[in-house]
Design a protein around this motif. Structure first.
Motif, PDB file in Angstrom:
ATOM      1  N   SER A  30      -8.970 -47.446 -18.200  1.00  0.00           N
ATOM      2  CA  SER A  30      -8.222 -48.703 -18.221  1.00  0.00           C
ATOM      3  C   SER A  30      -8.193 -49.376 -19.586  1.00  0.00           C
ATOM      4  CB  SER A  30      -8.794 -49.668 -17.184  1.00  0.00           C
ATOM      5  OG  SER A  30     -10.131 -49.999 -17.498  1.00  0.00           O
ATOM      6  N   ILE A  31      -9.167 -49.084 -20.438  1.00  0.00           N
ATOM      7  CA  ILE A  31      -9.205 -49.730 -21.753  1.00  0.00           C
ATOM      8  C   ILE A  31      -8.560 -48.874 -22.829  1.00  0.00           C
ATOM      9  CG2 ILE A  31     -11.276 -51.047 -21.190  1.00  0.00           C
ATOM     10  CD1 ILE A  31     -12.819 -49.073 -23.007  1.00  0.00           C
ATOM     11  N   ASN A  32      -7.998 -47.755 -22.432  1.00  0.00           N
ATOM     12  CA  ASN A  32      -7.429 -46.828 -23.404  1.00  0.00           C
ATOM     13  C   ASN A  32      -5.916 -46.725 -23.288  1.00  0.00           C
ATOM     14  OD1 ASN A  32     -10.239 -45.274 -22.392  1.00  0.00           O
ATOM     15  ND2 ASN A  32      -9.956 -45.504 -24.597  1.00  0.00           N
ATOM     16  N   SER A  53      -3.547 -50.313 -23.217  1.00  0.00           N
ATOM     17  CA  SER A  53      -4.392 -50.844 -22.157  1.00  0.00           C
ATOM     18  C   SER A  53      -3.788 -52.111 -21.566  1.00  0.00           C
ATOM     19  CB  SER A  53      -5.790 -51.137 -22.693  1.00  0.00           C
ATOM     20  OG  SER A  53      -5.725 -52.056 -23.769  1.00  0.00           O
ATOM     21  N   GLY A  54      -3.050 -52.860 -22.360  1.00  0.00           N
ATOM     22  CA  GLY A  54      -2.436 -54.093 -21.881  1.00  0.00           C
ATOM     23  C   GLY A  54      -1.063 -53.906 -21.274  1.00  0.00           C
ATOM     24  N   GLY A  55      -0.573 -52.658 -21.279  1.00  0.00           N
ATOM     25  CA  GLY A  55       0.710 -52.384 -20.643  1.00  0.00           C
ATOM     26  C   GLY A  55       1.899 -52.336 -21.590  1.00  0.00           C
ATOM     27  N   THR A  56       1.657 -52.463 -22.879  1.00  0.00           N
ATOM     28  CA  THR A  56       2.755 -52.338 -23.844  1.00  0.00           C
ATOM     29  C   THR A  56       3.203 -50.886 -23.901  1.00  0.00           C
ATOM     30  OG1 THR A  56       1.906 -54.162 -25.163  1.00  0.00           O
ATOM     31  CG2 THR A  56       3.436 -52.649 -26.244  1.00  0.00           C
ATOM     32  N   SER A  70       4.173 -46.101 -16.752  1.00  0.00           N
ATOM     33  CA  SER A  70       3.444 -47.206 -16.122  1.00  0.00           C
ATOM     34  C   SER A  70       2.028 -46.723 -15.803  1.00  0.00           C
ATOM     35  CB  SER A  70       4.157 -47.669 -14.851  1.00  0.00           C
ATOM     36  OG  SER A  70       4.229 -46.626 -13.897  1.00  0.00           O
ATOM     37  N   ARG A  71       1.177 -47.683 -15.468  1.00  0.00           N
ATOM     38  CA  ARG A  71      -0.197 -47.306 -15.146  1.00  0.00           C
ATOM     39  C   ARG A  71      -0.709 -48.126 -13.976  1.00  0.00           C
ATOM     40  NH1 ARG A  71      -3.322 -47.833 -20.532  1.00  0.00           N
ATOM     41  NH2 ARG A  71      -5.026 -47.054 -19.225  1.00  0.00           N
ATOM     42  N   ASP A  72      -1.604 -47.507 -13.223  1.00  0.00           N
ATOM     43  CA  ASP A  72      -2.281 -48.154 -12.107  1.00  0.00           C
ATOM     44  C   ASP A  72      -3.767 -48.014 -12.406  1.00  0.00           C
ATOM     45  OD1 ASP A  72      -3.518 -48.829  -9.699  1.00  0.00           O
ATOM     46  OD2 ASP A  72      -1.898 -47.997  -8.484  1.00  0.00           O
ATOM     47  N   VAL A  92       7.011 -28.483 -20.699  1.00  0.00           N
ATOM     48  CA  VAL A  92       5.732 -28.773 -20.050  1.00  0.00           C
ATOM     49  C   VAL A  92       5.308 -30.157 -20.519  1.00  0.00           C
ATOM     50  CG1 VAL A  92       3.338 -28.089 -19.719  1.00  0.00           C
ATOM     51  CG2 VAL A  92       5.117 -26.334 -19.966  1.00  0.00           C
ATOM     52  N   TYR A  93       4.961 -31.003 -19.579  1.00  0.00           N
ATOM     53  CA  TYR A  93       4.589 -32.383 -19.869  1.00  0.00           C
ATOM     54  C   TYR A  93       3.074 -32.550 -19.727  1.00  0.00           C
ATOM     55  CZ  TYR A  93       9.459 -33.824 -19.965  1.00  0.00           C
ATOM     56  OH  TYR A  93      10.789 -33.969 -20.313  1.00  0.00           O
ATOM     57  N   TYR A  94       2.496 -33.208 -20.738  1.00  0.00           N
ATOM     58  CA  TYR A  94       1.042 -33.391 -20.811  1.00  0.00           C
ATOM     59  C   TYR A  94       0.702 -34.864 -20.974  1.00  0.00           C
ATOM     60  CZ  TYR A  94       1.193 -28.469 -22.343  1.00  0.00           C
ATOM     61  OH  TYR A  94       1.414 -27.127 -22.458  1.00  0.00           O
ATOM     62  N   CYS A  95      -0.405 -35.283 -20.425  1.00  0.00           N
ATOM     63  CA  CYS A  95      -0.932 -36.597 -20.775  1.00  0.00           C
ATOM     64  C   CYS A  95      -2.110 -36.418 -21.727  1.00  0.00           C
ATOM     65  CB  CYS A  95      -1.294 -37.423 -19.559  1.00  0.00           C
ATOM     66  SG  CYS A  95      -2.295 -36.620 -18.330  1.00  0.00           S
ATOM     67  N   ARG A  96      -2.314 -37.467 -22.504  1.00  0.00           N
ATOM     68  CA  ARG A  96      -3.306 -37.413 -23.576  1.00  0.00           C
ATOM     69  C   ARG A  96      -3.977 -38.770 -23.711  1.00  0.00           C
ATOM     70  NH1 ARG A  96      -2.058 -37.016 -30.109  1.00  0.00           N
ATOM     71  NH2 ARG A  96      -4.130 -36.359 -30.770  1.00  0.00           N
ATOM     72  N   LEU A  97      -5.282 -38.728 -23.990  1.00  0.00           N
ATOM     73  CA  LEU A  97      -6.050 -39.937 -24.271  1.00  0.00           C
ATOM     74  C   LEU A  97      -6.926 -39.646 -25.477  1.00  0.00           C
ATOM     75  CD1 LEU A  97      -8.057 -42.103 -21.753  1.00  0.00           C
ATOM     76  CD2 LEU A  97      -9.147 -41.239 -23.803  1.00  0.00           C
ATOM     77  N   ARG A  98      -6.890 -40.551 -26.435  1.00  0.00           N
ATOM     78  CA  ARG A  98      -7.768 -40.455 -27.595  1.00  0.00           C
ATOM     79  C   ARG A  98      -8.795 -41.572 -27.504  1.00  0.00           C
ATOM     80  NH1 ARG A  98      -3.038 -40.159 -31.932  1.00  0.00           N
ATOM     81  NH2 ARG A  98      -1.992 -41.147 -30.179  1.00  0.00           N
ATOM     82  N   ARG A  99     -10.073 -41.188 -27.622  1.00  0.00           N
ATOM     83  CA  ARG A  99     -11.152 -42.157 -27.514  1.00  0.00           C
ATOM     84  C   ARG A  99     -12.152 -41.838 -28.607  1.00  0.00           C
ATOM     85  NH1 ARG A  99     -13.894 -42.423 -21.788  1.00  0.00           N
ATOM     86  NH2 ARG A  99     -12.059 -43.682 -21.282  1.00  0.00           N
ATOM     87  N   GLY A 100     -12.095 -42.614 -29.671  1.00  0.00           N
ATOM     88  CA  GLY A 100     -12.977 -42.330 -30.789  1.00  0.00           C
ATOM     89  C   GLY A 100     -12.644 -40.979 -31.387  1.00  0.00           C
ATOM     90  N   ILE A 101     -13.630 -40.121 -31.489  1.00  0.00           N
ATOM     91  CA  ILE A 101     -13.416 -38.786 -32.053  1.00  0.00           C
ATOM     92  C   ILE A 101     -12.969 -37.791 -30.997  1.00  0.00           C
ATOM     93  CG2 ILE A 101     -15.114 -39.171 -33.885  1.00  0.00           C
ATOM     94  CD1 ILE A 101     -17.037 -37.384 -32.241  1.00  0.00           C
TER      95      ILE A 101
END
Length: 115
Positions: A30-32, A53-56, A70-72, A92-101
């Motif tokens: 939720s914070i990413n 994280s704020g929905g922008t 969108s996110r839930d 092919v569609y992928y989701c990605r999250l970057r968190r620090g390193i």
């Protein structure tokens, strides 16, 4: 540690719609910011849409007005609603999250648009 499972891909006719889901597990996202990428055969992976994280939200020019991210947060899931699909959206569609390193990717879900 975050694991993603994408779903919702498939075969659709041009002009049709699909909704992709990216369900995360392992920790809260939720914070990413989370991104959707796609990779077509023989092409580089490209950024399609992002949500903070704020929905922008931000979109690639090629999908503006047709795709909605969108996110839930309680469900730890991000969605990509795709409408007015074109043959060039096939990828092919992928989701990605970057968190620090750390850089987490899902396994991808195939979207094929027939003309």
């Amino acid at each position: 540690q975050v694991q993603f499972v994408e779903s919702g891909g498939g075969l659709v006719q041009a002009g049709g719609s699909l909704r992709l889901s990216c369900a995360a597990s392992g920790s809260s996202t939720s914070i990413n910011a989370i991104d959707w990428y796609r990779q077509a055969p023989g092409k580089q992976r490209e950024l399609v849409a992002s949500i903070s994280s704020g929905g922008t939200t931000n979109y690639a020019d090629s999908v503006k007005g047709r795709f909605t991210i969108s996110r839930d947060n309680p469900k730890n899931t991000v969605y990509l609603q795709m409408t007015s699909l074109k043959s060039e959206d096939t990828a092919v569609y992928y989701c990605r999250l970057r968190r620090g390193i750390f850089d987490y990717w899902g396994q991808g879900t195939q979207v094929t648009v027939s003309s």
